[in-house]
Design an enzyme around this catalytic site. Structure first.
Site, PDB file in Angstrom:
ATOM      1  N   GLU A 176      -2.918  -1.914  -2.958  1.00 17.48           N
ATOM      2  CA  GLU A 176      -1.819  -2.088  -3.919  1.00 17.48           C
ATOM      3  C   GLU A 176      -0.479  -2.363  -3.231  1.00 17.48           C
ATOM      4  OE1 GLU A 176       0.380   0.131  -7.720  1.00 17.48           O
ATOM      5  OE2 GLU A 176      -1.015   1.260  -6.468  1.00 17.48           O
ATOM      6  N   LYS A 213      -4.614  -4.376  -6.528  1.00 16.68           N
ATOM      7  CA  LYS A 213      -3.772  -3.970  -7.654  1.00 16.68           C
ATOM      8  C   LYS A 213      -2.391  -4.566  -7.423  1.00 16.68           C
ATOM      9  CE  LYS A 213      -2.157  -0.070 -10.428  1.00 16.68           C
ATOM     10  NZ  LYS A 213      -2.371   1.334 -10.829  1.00 16.68           N
TER      11      LYS A 213
END
Length: 295
Positions: A176, A213
């Protein structure tokens, strides 16, 4: 991780619920839920209250595998139980929903337009605990604020280095490198980040699987080629400060991008609601996010 779980995450319809507020963000989450800071005076009491909130969400009939593929958990949630059953086991055995563990320990101070992850001590123990609790994968967050080539390269390299350690432990990492949605250089930062991600994916061993993400891109479908990379199980999107309505509208325009919302998922839920009111509000939220995720 097993093949059934990997197949479900790769090809199942639905989204990922982010229930991983940690010590720094928990008071804000509780306040939005209608519980003021004066209601608790220790961290333990605070985490007990947030676990009650998460348990209420998870146990709701609206929180089901028809719409939800996975849930991201804070370590304290993983170590606690729901109705006498460890949280991850409750999610998989009773709900058919996979669990991810947030493993990052927060962010360093900004340098070169980014915030790298702080060092994560005792990684091997964390992995052992995650496997013992039947966790499917992990989540680790960095933050990009400006289109700084050096900073972005460092963020992506750090993310993938950790991701390879996660994969070696038999878990699927959610990588992420969040880009601040309010960055004046968001689109240029997205371009730089994507180039670095492509390089890192190309260098992975053939068997390594990762998830990404990312903030919802400025250009619709900008990450579609990343979703088609053989190493990538799924590309998921964070709400990043958008309202649920705005996040859903933006997400719906991006094919092969599914939600991994936290604040936007819990928007409108309060401690004071009756069971019927709570379940109805959550059902509306989940339905809208699901619809945007399968577009």
């Amino acid at each position: 991780m097993n093949e059934e779980q990997l197949t479900r995450m790769t090809s199942g319809k639905g989204f990922i619920a982010a229930l991983d507020q940690s010590g720094g963000s928990t008071p804000k989450a509780l306040k939005a839920y209608g519980i003021e800071e004066t209601s608790y005076d220790t961290d333990e009491a605070m985490f007990d209250l947030v676990h009650e909130m998460r348990s209420r969400i998870i146990k709701s009939p609206a929180f089901n595998s028809e719409h939800i593929l996975g849930a991201i958990l804070f370590e304290g949630t993983m170590l606690r139980e729901i109705d006498g059953v460890p949280t991850a086991d409750y999610l998989w055995n009773k709900k058919g929903i996979l669990s991810f563990l947030k493993i990052d320990k927060g962010l360093c101070e900004e340098e070169n337009g980014v915030q790298l992850m702080k060092p994560i001590p005792n990684l091997s123990e964390i992995f052992e605990e995650a496997n013992r609790h039947h966790i499917f994968g992990t989540k680790e967050r960095s933050l990009i604020k400006l289109a700084n080539p050096k900073g972005i390269k460092e963020v992506v390299a750090q993310q993938f280095e950790l991701g390879k350690q996660v994969a070696a432990a038999g878990l699927v990492p959610i990588i992420e490198p969040e880009i601040d949605i309010f960055s004046p250089e968001k689109e240029e930062a997205e371009k730089m980040m994507k180039e670095e991600i492509i390089k890192q994916l190309a260098a992975l061993e053939p068997h390594v699987k990762v998830m990404l993400k990312l903030s919802i891109p400025t250009i619709d479908n900008y990450y579609e080629d990343l979703a088609n990379d053989p190493h990538v199980v799924r590309v998921v999107a964070l709400s990043g400060g958008y309202s649920r309505k705005d996040a859903n509208e933006k997400l719906a325009r991006n094919h092969q991008l599914i939600a991994s919302f936290s604040r936007a998922l819990a928007e409108g839920l309060t401690h004071q609601q009756t069971a019927e009111e709570f379940d109805h509000t959550l059902e509306e939220s989940i339905s809208a996010i699901y619809k945007a995720s399968i577009s």
